[in-house]
Design an enzyme around this catalytic site. Structure first.
Site, short mmCIF file in Angstrom:
data_model
loop_
_atom_site.label_atom_id
_atom_site.label_comp_id
_atom_site.label_asym_id
_atom_site.label_seq_id
_atom_site.Cartn_x
_atom_site.Cartn_y
_atom_site.Cartn_z
N CYS A 268 0.81 -1.22 0.00
CA CYS A 268 0.00 0.00 0.00
C CYS A 268 0.84 1.27 0.00
O CYS A 268 0.30 2.37 -0.10
CB CYS A 268 -0.94 0.00 1.20
SG CYS A 268 -2.14 -1.34 1.16
N CYS B 161 -13.24 1.31 8.03
CA CYS B 161 -12.46 0.71 6.94
C CYS B 161 -12.47 1.60 5.70
O CYS B 161 -13.52 2.11 5.30
CB CYS B 161 -13.04 -0.65 6.57
SG CYS B 161 -13.34 -1.77 7.95
N SER B 162 -11.33 1.74 5.06
CA SER B 162 -11.27 2.47 3.79
C SER B 162 -11.89 1.60 2.69
O SER B 162 -11.85 0.37 2.75
CB SER B 162 -9.82 2.83 3.45
OG SER B 162 -9.01 1.67 3.38
N LYS C 238 -9.91 6.91 4.32
CA LYS C 238 -11.23 6.55 4.83
C LYS C 238 -12.34 7.10 3.96
O LYS C 238 -13.31 6.39 3.65
CB LYS C 238 -11.37 7.06 6.28
CG LYS C 238 -12.73 6.88 6.93
CD LYS C 238 -12.99 5.46 7.40
CE LYS C 238 -13.72 4.63 6.40
NZ LYS C 238 -15.06 5.06 6.05
N HIS D 106 -8.98 4.48 -1.38
CA HIS D 106 -7.65 3.88 -1.26
C HIS D 106 -7.33 2.98 -2.46
O HIS D 106 -7.23 1.76 -2.33
CB HIS D 106 -7.57 3.09 0.05
CG HIS D 106 -6.23 2.49 0.34
ND1 HIS D 106 -5.04 3.02 -0.12
CD2 HIS D 106 -5.89 1.39 1.07
CE1 HIS D 106 -4.04 2.27 0.31
NE2 HIS D 106 -4.52 1.27 1.03
#
Length: 398
Positions: free
Chosen positions: A92, A223-224, A342, A346
Site C-alpha cells: 500500500c 475501513c477504507s 477513509k 484507497h
C-alpha cells in the site's frame, strides 16, 4: 540540516494531476495513468520530451491481468518514446516508494525531471480477489483463506491496543468512530473523494444494518473502501514555470519492520516511528513546525496509532488528539483534511502520490474547499502492510 543542505540541490514538486477516486467503470488503468500524467506535465509547464525518467507505483498483486504497466505513461505523447520507465511496488506504500525512487534519481544526478505516477484499478475484481491480493502483503496470512481479510489484521491490532491501554468499556470504539466521522466530514469538501457524505459521530460509533461490524471492533465506517484512481507529480531540480509555485521536498524517510508478526510489537509501529524521525531529522524540523499532515488511515485504528508514532501524543494517549480537537481542521495539527483513505478512497498504488498531490495543493493555496489558512509546511505518511513499509515526506511552500 535540510535536504538541500545535505545534498546540494533542491527537489521540487513542479506539477501534479489527480483523478477522481471511486468505482470508475468507464476508466481503464491506461486511461487513468494518461489522464493524470498529462495533467501533471501540463501543470508543470513543460513538454513531455523534458521528462528524463518515469516511476509508476502500482500494487496489483493479481487484481488485474496486466502486470507490466510501466510503459503505459508513454501513451501520453510520442515525445516519451524511449524514456526509462519503472514500476515500483511496496504494497500500500507503492506510491510513496515511487516518489522516493524519483527523488533519489534527482539527487543522484541521473535525471533533472522525473514523472511519478500512482495508479490502481480494483473495483472490477471480486471481493475474494481483492481480499487475497491484499493478504499477500502479510507474512502470516498470504495465501490463506480469511473471512475478514486485512480488516481482521488491523482488528487484532485494535484488540492488542485495547488490552494494553484501554478500559474495555467501548471507549476505543467511540474514539475510532470520532476519527471516522472527522474524515467523512472532511471528505465532503474534496472533489476527488469517493465518499462525500458527512455521516456524523453517532452513526460511525454505532453498529447497525448500514454500519455492520466487519471484524470486531472495526465497523464498516472504520475501513477504507476499495477504489480506482490515479495521481501524478512532476519532480524537478529547479522551477519549471508551471501553473503554480513549486513545492519543496524538505526531507524524507523510509523504514521497514520485520515481516513476521511475532517479531513486531503490535501497537508500537516502531518502523513507522523511525520513518517519521528520519524525515523530520532530514528536514531539520519538529512536529510543532508542521501545519497539517496526510497520514495512512487504511483503518481508523491506523490513524490513532499514527498520532502516537509521529509523536503527537505518548503511547496509549492517542485518543487525546481526537477528544481535545488537535487533529480537526481547526486544531493545532489537522490530520487528513482530504478525508484520508477513509473517505477519499484507497486505490492502493495511487495513495502515496495522491497524498503528496493533496499536500502540494494545500501549500500552494489551490486546494479549493479543502483549503487551510496559509499552511507553509506539511508531512505525508504512507504505509504498506501492518506497519511494515513506511514512508514520510516533509513538504514546504517555496
Amino acid at each position: 540540516m535540510s535536504l538541500k543542505e545535505q545534498f546540494g540541490k533542491d527537489v521540487l514538486l513542479t506539477g501534479w494531476g489527480h483523478s477522481r477516486f471511486g468505482k470508475l467503470t468507464d476508466e481503464t488503468l491506461e486511461s487513468l495513468i494518461v489522464q493524470v500524467a498529462t495533467e501533471a506535465i501540463s501543470n508543470a509547464g513543460i513538454e513531455p520530451g523534458q521528462i528524463d525518467e518515469i516511476y509508476l507505483g502500482q500494487f496489483n498483486s493479481g487484481m488485474m491481468p496486466l502486470a507490466f504497466p510501466s510503459s503505459l505513461a508513454l501513451q501520453v505523447s510520442d515525445q516519451l518514446a524511449n524514456v526509462a520507465a519503472t514500476r515500483v511496488e511496496n504494497a500500500c506504500a507503492s506510491g510513496s516508494a515511487a516518489f522516493q525512487q524519483g527523488t533519489k534519481s534527482l539527487l543522484a544526478g541521473t535525471a533533472k525531471t522525473v514523472l511519478v505516477i500512482g495508479a490502481e484499478k480494483m473495483t472490477h475484481a471480486g471481493a475474494d480477489v481483492v481480499g487475497a491480493a491484499l493478504l499477500g502483503a502479510d507474512y502470516d496470512m498470504a495465501g490463506q483463506t480469511s473471512t475478514t481479510g486485512f480488516t481482521g489484521l488491523f482488528a487484532d491490532v485494535a484488540k492488542h491496543y485495547e488490552k494494553r491501554y484501554g478500559r474495555g468499556d467501548g471507549q476505543l470504539g467511540d474514539v475510532l468512530g470520532s476519527i471516522a466521522a472527522k474524515n467523512h466530514r472532511n471528505g465532503v469538501d474534496n472533489p476527488y473523494a469517493q465518499l462525500r457524505k458527512d455521516l456524523g459521530e453517532e452513526f460511525c460509533r454505532t453498529v447497525s444494518d448500514k454500519n455492520p461490524m466487519v471484524a470486531d471492533p472495526l465497523r464498516r465506517t472504520d475501513c477504507s473502501p476499495v477504489s480506482d484512481g490515479a495521481a501524478a507529480v512532476v519532480l524537478s531540480t529547479s522551477p519549471t514555470g508551471g501553473a503554480t509555485a513549486p513545492v519543496r521536498l524538505a526531507g524524507f524517510g523510509q523504514a521497514n519492520d520485520f515481516f513476521p508478526a511475532e517479531r513486531r510489537d503490535p501497537t508500537a509501529f516502531a518502523a513507522t516511528r523511525m520513518s517519521w524521525q528520519r524525515a523530520l531529522g532530514m528536514a531539520g524540523v519538529g512536529l510543532e513546525d508542521l501545519d497539517f499532515a496526510e497520514v495512512h488511515d487504511c483503518f481508523t485504528i491506523a490513524e490513532l496509532l499514527m498520532y502516537e508514532a509521529m509523536g503527537l501524543t505518548e503511547p496509549g494517549q492517542g485518543a487525546r488528539a481526537v477528544q481535545e480537537g488537535w487533529v480537526f481542521k481547526d486544531g493545532k495539527l489537522p490530520i487528513n483534511v482530504s478525508g484520508g483513505l477513509k473517505a477519499k478512497g484507497h486505490p492502493v498504488g495511487a495513495t502515496g502520490v495522491s497524498q503528496h498531490v493533496i499536500a502540494a495543493m494545500q501549500l500552494t493555496g489551490t486546494a479549493g474547499d479543502m483549503q487551510l489558512a496559509n499552511p507553509r509546511r506539511a508531512a505525508v505518511q504512507n504505509m504498506g502492510g501492518v506497519g511494515i513499509a513506511n514512508y514520510v515526506s516533509v513538504l514546504e511552500a517555496v
